[in-house]
Design a protein around this motif. Sequence first.
Motif, PDB file in Angstrom:
ATOM      1  N   ARG A  58       0.827  -1.211   0.000  1.00  0.00           N
ATOM      2  CA  ARG A  58       0.000   0.000   0.000  1.00  0.00           C
ATOM      3  C   ARG A  58       0.863   1.263   0.000  1.00  0.00           C
ATOM      4  O   ARG A  58       0.547   2.251  -0.657  1.00  0.00           O
ATOM      5  CB  ARG A  58      -0.946  -0.018   1.203  1.00  0.00           C
ATOM      6  CG  ARG A  58      -2.093  -1.033   1.084  1.00  0.00           C
ATOM      7  CD  ARG A  58      -3.182  -0.757   2.105  1.00  0.00           C
ATOM      8  NE  ARG A  58      -2.689  -0.895   3.471  1.00  0.00           N
ATOM      9  CZ  ARG A  58      -2.712  -2.029   4.168  1.00  0.00           C
ATOM     10  NH1 ARG A  58      -3.210  -3.140   3.600  1.00  0.00           N
ATOM     11  NH2 ARG A  58      -2.284  -2.088   5.410  1.00  0.00           N
ATOM     12  N   ARG A  59       1.965   1.225   0.762  1.00  0.00           N
ATOM     13  CA  ARG A  59       2.843   2.397   0.814  1.00  0.00           C
ATOM     14  C   ARG A  59       3.513   2.641  -0.546  1.00  0.00           C
ATOM     15  O   ARG A  59       3.653   3.782  -1.003  1.00  0.00           O
ATOM     16  CB  ARG A  59       3.900   2.203   1.905  1.00  0.00           C
ATOM     17  CG  ARG A  59       3.330   2.260   3.319  1.00  0.00           C
ATOM     18  CD  ARG A  59       4.410   1.949   4.342  1.00  0.00           C
ATOM     19  NE  ARG A  59       3.886   2.018   5.708  1.00  0.00           N
ATOM     20  CZ  ARG A  59       4.577   1.679   6.796  1.00  0.00           C
ATOM     21  NH1 ARG A  59       5.840   1.228   6.647  1.00  0.00           N
ATOM     22  NH2 ARG A  59       4.025   1.772   7.988  1.00  0.00           N
ATOM     23  N   ARG A  60       3.944   1.554  -1.209  1.00  0.00           N
ATOM     24  CA  ARG A  60       4.570   1.729  -2.511  1.00  0.00           C
ATOM     25  C   ARG A  60       3.571   2.286  -3.532  1.00  0.00           C
ATOM     26  O   ARG A  60       3.901   3.177  -4.314  1.00  0.00           O
ATOM     27  CB  ARG A  60       5.129   0.388  -2.990  1.00  0.00           C
ATOM     28  CG  ARG A  60       6.441  -0.002  -2.332  1.00  0.00           C
ATOM     29  CD  ARG A  60       7.112  -1.141  -3.102  1.00  0.00           C
ATOM     30  NE  ARG A  60       6.298  -2.365  -3.057  1.00  0.00           N
ATOM     31  CZ  ARG A  60       6.473  -3.322  -2.155  1.00  0.00           C
ATOM     32  NH1 ARG A  60       7.420  -3.197  -1.228  1.00  0.00           N
ATOM     33  NH2 ARG A  60       5.723  -4.406  -2.181  1.00  0.00           N
ATOM     34  N   LYS A  61       2.347   1.752  -3.504  1.00  0.00           N
ATOM     35  CA  LYS A  61       1.342   2.241  -4.435  1.00  0.00           C
ATOM     36  C   LYS A  61       0.986   3.704  -4.166  1.00  0.00           C
ATOM     37  O   LYS A  61       0.780   4.495  -5.091  1.00  0.00           O
ATOM     38  CB  LYS A  61       0.089   1.377  -4.344  1.00  0.00           C
ATOM     39  CG  LYS A  61       0.284  -0.041  -4.874  1.00  0.00           C
ATOM     40  CD  LYS A  61      -0.985  -0.863  -4.726  1.00  0.00           C
ATOM     41  CE  LYS A  61      -0.779  -2.286  -5.243  1.00  0.00           C
ATOM     42  NZ  LYS A  61      -1.996  -3.121  -5.083  1.00  0.00           N
ATOM     43  N   ALA A  62       0.914   4.088  -2.902  1.00  0.00           N
ATOM     44  CA  ALA A  62       0.628   5.494  -2.565  1.00  0.00           C
ATOM     45  C   ALA A  62       1.747   6.409  -3.059  1.00  0.00           C
ATOM     46  O   ALA A  62       1.504   7.507  -3.588  1.00  0.00           O
ATOM     47  CB  ALA A  62       0.435   5.641  -1.059  1.00  0.00           C
ATOM     48  N   TRP A  66       1.249   9.441  -5.763  1.00  0.00           N
ATOM     49  CA  TRP A  66       1.624  10.834  -5.504  1.00  0.00           C
ATOM     50  C   TRP A  66       2.680  11.323  -6.476  1.00  0.00           C
ATOM     51  O   TRP A  66       2.677  12.490  -6.906  1.00  0.00           O
ATOM     52  CB  TRP A  66       2.109  10.980  -4.067  1.00  0.00           C
ATOM     53  CG  TRP A  66       1.000  11.027  -3.067  1.00  0.00           C
ATOM     54  CD1 TRP A  66       0.644  10.079  -2.172  1.00  0.00           C
ATOM     55  CD2 TRP A  66       0.078  12.112  -2.883  1.00  0.00           C
ATOM     56  NE1 TRP A  66      -0.437  10.474  -1.438  1.00  0.00           N
ATOM     57  CE2 TRP A  66      -0.812  11.727  -1.847  1.00  0.00           C
ATOM     58  CE3 TRP A  66      -0.095  13.348  -3.481  1.00  0.00           C
ATOM     59  CZ2 TRP A  66      -1.846  12.545  -1.419  1.00  0.00           C
ATOM     60  CZ3 TRP A  66      -1.141  14.171  -3.047  1.00  0.00           C
ATOM     61  CH2 TRP A  66      -1.996  13.766  -2.030  1.00  0.00           C
ATOM     62  N   SER A  67       3.610  10.457  -6.854  1.00  0.00           N
ATOM     63  CA  SER A  67       4.634  10.851  -7.840  1.00  0.00           C
ATOM     64  C   SER A  67       3.995  11.147  -9.192  1.00  0.00           C
ATOM     65  O   SER A  67       4.336  12.137  -9.861  1.00  0.00           O
ATOM     66  CB  SER A  67       5.687   9.750  -7.982  1.00  0.00           C
ATOM     67  OG  SER A  67       6.332   9.510  -6.755  1.00  0.00           O
TER      68      SER A  67
END
Length: 348
Positions: A58-62, A66-67
Motif C-alpha cells: 500500500r505504501r509503494r502504491k501510494a 503521488w509521484s
Amino acid sequence: MTDQSAPPTAPEAVAVPEAVAVPEAAAASETVAAPEAVPVPVPEDPAVLAEQEARRDRRRKAAVRWSCAALVFVLAGTGTALAVTAPERTDLPGLATAGDGRYTFAPLTLPPLPAGKAAPDDKGKTPHHADLRHLLLPAPKEAGGSLTPPVFPAPTLGPTPSGSPTASPASPASPASPASPAAPAPTASAPAATPAAASGLGQWVPCDAIAEEQQDAARVHALLLEEACRAATVREWTASDGTRTQIRLLRFGSFRESWEAFGALRAKARPKAAPDTRTTPHDSWDTVDGTSLTTMESTTAGPGGAPTARFGYLSASDILAVVTMTNPAGVPVTPFRQVVTLQADLLV
C-alpha cells in the motif's frame, strides 16, 4: 575534733564503646550476577507477515500515485505556461484588445534606389528616384491584400518627365487635345505588356485624372498644368467594413512645384465625394519628419456620427499624395489615421 568529710564526688560517666563496624564483605557472602537470558527466536505468524507485506504494498502504491500526480501537475503547469506565453496576447480569449477598425498590412518595405541615387531628405532638396508605383501603400488583409512583403524588381528611374499632366506611360498614345496632351511612349520602367494587377503594382494614370473627381475640374487641371505634373499612379481597395480607400501619388519636377500644388489643393479642392468639407486637427498624430499634412472631412455624417468621407493631403519632397476614404455608414478616424501615417512613412 570535728571530722570534716570530703563531699561525695559524682561517679564518672562510663564511656560507651562505639559500635564496631563489621565489614559487609565478611558478614555477607559475595553476590554472583546471573547470566542474561538469550531470547529464543519465535516463528512469526503467517497472518502477521501477510499483513506487513500488504502494508508495504500500500505504501509503494501510494508513493507511485503521488509521484504521478506531482508529474501531472508539473506537466500541466508547463503546458499552461507555454500556451499562455507562446501566442500573441491579442489572440488569447479575454486578453484580446477590442478592435478599433485598424487594418492589417504587410510589413512596409522601401523599394531599392537606382545606382548612384540618394534617398529624399527631410528638406525637400532631394527628389524621389524610386518607381512611383512602389511607393504606394499596399492593400490590407481586410481588402484581400497579401501579408507577404513585396519583392521589388530592379530599380528604374520611372517615366520620362514632361511639362504637362500626361497620361500613363503604360497607356497607348492618344491624339492630342486641349484637355489631354499626347502621352509619351511606354518606357522600360512601365512596360505596357505587364498588367499592374499581375505584378502587384499600382496603376499608371494621367495626372489630371484627379481633376475628374473634383467639382471644378478645369481649375485643378490648370493647376496641374501650371505646376508641370510629371507622372501619377493610384491604388484603390474596398475593405470588409465597406470603406473605400483611394491613394493617388503625383510626381512633380521639384519640391517647389509639389508644394504649390499641395497648397492649392488643400485650400481650394472640392471633391465630388464630399461637396462640403472642413479642416480637421491632427496635432495628436504621430508626426512623420519630412512630410506636411492637411486632413479634411465631410460635414455629412453617417448613422454612427462619423463623417462619410475623409481626405488627407501629403507633401513629401517632389511628391503629392492624396488619400480619400469614403463610406456611407461613416469613416472611422482610426483606420484613416493609420492609412495616412503609413503612406507618409513610405515617402520619407
